[in-house]
Design a protein around this motif. Structure first.
Motif, PDB file in Angstrom:
ATOM      1  N   ILE A 176       0.844  -1.185   0.000  1.00  0.00           N
ATOM      2  CA  ILE A 176       0.000   0.000   0.000  1.00  0.00           C
ATOM      3  C   ILE A 176       0.881   1.238   0.000  1.00  0.00           C
ATOM      4  O   ILE A 176       2.053   1.185   0.393  1.00  0.00           O
ATOM      5  N   SER A 177       0.315   2.329  -0.433  1.00  0.00           N
ATOM      6  CA  SER A 177       1.066   3.576  -0.499  1.00  0.00           C
ATOM      7  C   SER A 177       1.466   4.018   0.907  1.00  0.00           C
ATOM      8  O   SER A 177       0.661   3.984   1.833  1.00  0.00           O
ATOM      9  N   PRO A 178       2.717   4.456   1.086  1.00  0.00           N
ATOM     10  CA  PRO A 178       3.125   4.944   2.411  1.00  0.00           C
ATOM     11  C   PRO A 178       2.359   6.184   2.842  1.00  0.00           C
ATOM     12  O   PRO A 178       2.265   6.468   4.043  1.00  0.00           O
ATOM     13  N   TYR A 179       1.786   6.917   1.877  1.00  0.00           N
ATOM     14  CA  TYR A 179       1.033   8.118   2.226  1.00  0.00           C
ATOM     15  C   TYR A 179      -0.336   7.790   2.817  1.00  0.00           C
ATOM     16  O   TYR A 179      -0.983   8.659   3.401  1.00  0.00           O
ATOM     17  N   LEU A 180      -0.772   6.544   2.671  1.00  0.00           N
ATOM     18  CA  LEU A 180      -2.031   6.142   3.289  1.00  0.00           C
ATOM     19  C   LEU A 180      -1.927   6.161   4.809  1.00  0.00           C
ATOM     20  O   LEU A 180      -2.935   6.250   5.511  1.00  0.00           O
ATOM     21  N   GLN A 181      -0.686   6.110   5.316  1.00  0.00           N
ATOM     22  CA  GLN A 181      -0.463   6.149   6.760  1.00  0.00           C
ATOM     23  C   GLN A 181      -1.003   7.440   7.367  1.00  0.00           C
ATOM     24  O   GLN A 181      -1.478   7.444   8.519  1.00  0.00           O
ATOM     25  N   PHE A 182      -0.962   8.531   6.621  1.00  0.00           N
ATOM     26  CA  PHE A 182      -1.476   9.803   7.137  1.00  0.00           C
ATOM     27  C   PHE A 182      -2.985   9.723   7.377  1.00  0.00           C
ATOM     28  O   PHE A 182      -3.499  10.290   8.338  1.00  0.00           O
ATOM     29  N   SER A 230       2.039   8.748  16.270  1.00  0.00           N
ATOM     30  CA  SER A 230       1.570   7.695  15.366  1.00  0.00           C
ATOM     31  C   SER A 230       1.808   8.037  13.903  1.00  0.00           C
ATOM     32  O   SER A 230       1.520   7.221  13.024  1.00  0.00           O
ATOM     33  N   GLY A 231       2.305   9.257  13.619  1.00  0.00           N
ATOM     34  CA  GLY A 231       2.655   9.622  12.249  1.00  0.00           C
ATOM     35  C   GLY A 231       1.717  10.595  11.582  1.00  0.00           C
ATOM     36  O   GLY A 231       1.718  10.703  10.355  1.00  0.00           O
ATOM     37  N   LEU A 232       0.913  11.347  12.349  1.00  0.00           N
ATOM     38  CA  LEU A 232      -0.034  12.284  11.737  1.00  0.00           C
ATOM     39  C   LEU A 232       0.678  13.448  11.072  1.00  0.00           C
ATOM     40  O   LEU A 232       0.296  13.867   9.977  1.00  0.00           O
ATOM     41  N   MET A 233       1.705  13.999  11.715  1.00  0.00           N
ATOM     42  CA  MET A 233       2.415  15.147  11.164  1.00  0.00           C
ATOM     43  C   MET A 233       3.656  14.749  10.373  1.00  0.00           C
ATOM     44  O   MET A 233       4.059  15.440   9.437  1.00  0.00           O
ATOM     45  N   MET A 234       4.264  13.621  10.727  1.00  0.00           N
ATOM     46  CA  MET A 234       5.456  13.149  10.040  1.00  0.00           C
ATOM     47  C   MET A 234       5.345  11.643   9.854  1.00  0.00           C
ATOM     48  O   MET A 234       5.255  10.895  10.836  1.00  0.00           O
ATOM     49  N   GLY A 235       5.331  11.209   8.601  1.00  0.00           N
ATOM     50  CA  GLY A 235       5.028   9.823   8.300  1.00  0.00           C
ATOM     51  C   GLY A 235       5.983   8.820   8.931  1.00  0.00           C
ATOM     52  O   GLY A 235       5.590   7.704   9.267  1.00  0.00           O
ATOM     53  N   GLN A 236       7.263   9.200   9.117  1.00  0.00           N
ATOM     54  CA  GLN A 236       8.262   8.276   9.648  1.00  0.00           C
ATOM     55  C   GLN A 236       8.363   8.307  11.166  1.00  0.00           C
ATOM     56  O   GLN A 236       9.211   7.623  11.742  1.00  0.00           O
ATOM     57  N   MET A 237       7.501   9.085  11.827  1.00  0.00           N
ATOM     58  CA  MET A 237       7.625   9.241  13.271  1.00  0.00           C
ATOM     59  C   MET A 237       7.454   7.919  14.015  1.00  0.00           C
ATOM     60  O   MET A 237       8.201   7.613  14.948  1.00  0.00           O
ATOM     61  N   LYS A 238       6.479   7.118  13.605  1.00  0.00           N
ATOM     62  CA  LYS A 238       6.249   5.858  14.318  1.00  0.00           C
ATOM     63  C   LYS A 238       7.446   4.929  14.190  1.00  0.00           C
ATOM     64  O   LYS A 238       7.788   4.208  15.131  1.00  0.00           O
TER      65      LYS A 238
END
Length: 392
Positions: free
Chosen positions: A188-194, A319-327
């Protein structure tokens, strides 16, 4: 009967609070639209689609003269022919090759990002130059290694067993696969994490609903609470009725957000809607559980607003709302934080469901969220049971 009465009363109370409607329902829709405008096309693109690898080729003649045919890595024209014949299973060219008149031109194209690497032929010796490590650079490197290996094998057989040379060449010309591709789950797209983190934030906003409910049920928080505790209604059944009403209210809000993302923004969560809603309901229950705990612990009105807000935003940020790699950064530094952060567990359950289905990790996340609900409600029950008032 009293349970149903309190349930309906709290449901009406939540729906009439403008700030709850604004933050728990409307704000996630606005934020989802902002995410879609920012990188929506990156989410909708197929992450499994293959893009032809751009590469370059340049020759450098030695000072001593023209190299002998077949020395080093073999004839350059044969190598270029091999590159042109490489294709994917769908018939798409694997390498998009550009020939350059000099190494300087190839190097400039590499630095400008026009190509991902270039092959340099120095007097029959082939070498690969890349800008950075990655999947495509690894593919380019493996192509060169396999070509060198084939040339070395042909040379040795021509010297030691010349009668078998034609048979060897025929065997090398057949494409053979020695490894079977195994994909453990859907990519899945990594941007779906947002968007997963967005739903986690919305679920954690349910803590505001619970603190509002506790304000109307505790005698030390409001006049309404004094009347409630003076009545004959049972405290714990009433709190459970309010918690159920808050969970349903927040689950419906999350359902609207999910439907908006999937059918209006056309971004698929790669999972069946009923299974997504089960996680939404459990996540909403987690937010309600923490809200009841906050409403029980903190008596000042300012804290009952600030603490749920800080809890929602900090847990969502991690959990990665502001920065995708935070988690992932948290996982590398303090992995236990991802196990106790409700928003991180929530997003992980959605990611696992979308990528792998209902596997062991998915059920561990579900059990973790259920455990958080039980723990928060149990602590709140103990505190409320011991609370006494000198006068009401």
């Amino acid at each position: 009967m009293m349970f149903f009465h309190v349930f309906c009363y709290q449901l009406k109370n939540f729906s009439r609070k403008k700030y709850i409607i604004g933050w728990n329902l409307l704000f996630p829709l606005v934020l989802a639209t902002a995410f879609y405008i920012g990188f929506g096309h990156m989410v909708t693109e197929d992450p499994n689609s293959f893009q032809t690898i751009t590469a370059g080729y340049a020759e450098v003649q030695p000072v001593s003269g023209t190299p002998e045919e077949g020395t080093g890595s073999g004839n350059a024209e044969i190598f270029l022919k091999v590159l042109g014949q490489l294709q994917t299973e769908g018939g798409q060219n694997l390498i998009g090759l550009t020939r350059y008149d000099s190494e300087k031109e190839a190097r400039e194209a590499l630095l400008d990002g026009q190509i991902e690497g270039y092959y340099l032929n120095e007097g029959g010796e082939l070498s690969l130059h890349i800008r950075e490590e990655g999947v495509n650079s690894t593919i380019l490197s493996q192509i060169l290694k396999q070509y060198r290996s084939a040339c070395t094998m042909e040379k040795r057989i021509a010297e030691n067993h010349p009668s078998r040379l034609l048979q060897t060449i025929a065997g090398l010309s057949v494409n053979r696969e020695y490894l079977e591709e195994y994909t453990p789950g859907r990519q899945i797209s990594p941007y779906l994490q947002f968007f997963f983190a967005l739903l986690a934030m919305s679920s954690m906003y349910a803590s505001w609903i619970a603190t509002t409910m506790m304000e109307s049920m505790c005698a030390n928080l409001s006049e309404c609470g004094k009347r409630f505790e003076s009545s004959g209604a049972g405290k714990f059944p009433s709190i459970l009725a309010g918690a159920l009403a808050g969970t349903i209210f927040q689950t419906v809000s999350n359902a609207i957000t999910v439907l908006y993302i999937e059918y209006v923004l056309r971004i698929s969560f790669q999972a069946p809607f009923p299974e997504i809603m089960m996680i939404m309901g459990l996540g909403s229950a987690v937010g309600i559980g923490f809200g009841i705990l906050f409403g029980t612990l903190f008596q000042r009105e300012a804290l009952r607003v600030a603490i749920p807000l800080a809890f929602s935003m900090v847990s969502s940020f991690l959990s990665g709302l502001m920065m995708g790699q935070m988690k992932q950064l948290v996982e590398n530094a303090v992995p236990v934080l991802n196990r106790i952060n409700p928003a991180a567990v929530f997003t992980d359950s959605l990611y696992v469901l979308a990528s792998y289905g209902k596997n062991r990790q998915y059920w561990l996340d579900v059990l973790s969220m259920a455990g958080m609900v039980i723990v928060t409600l149990s602590i709140s029950a103990v505190i409320l049971r011991r609370r006494q008032y000198a006068s009401i």
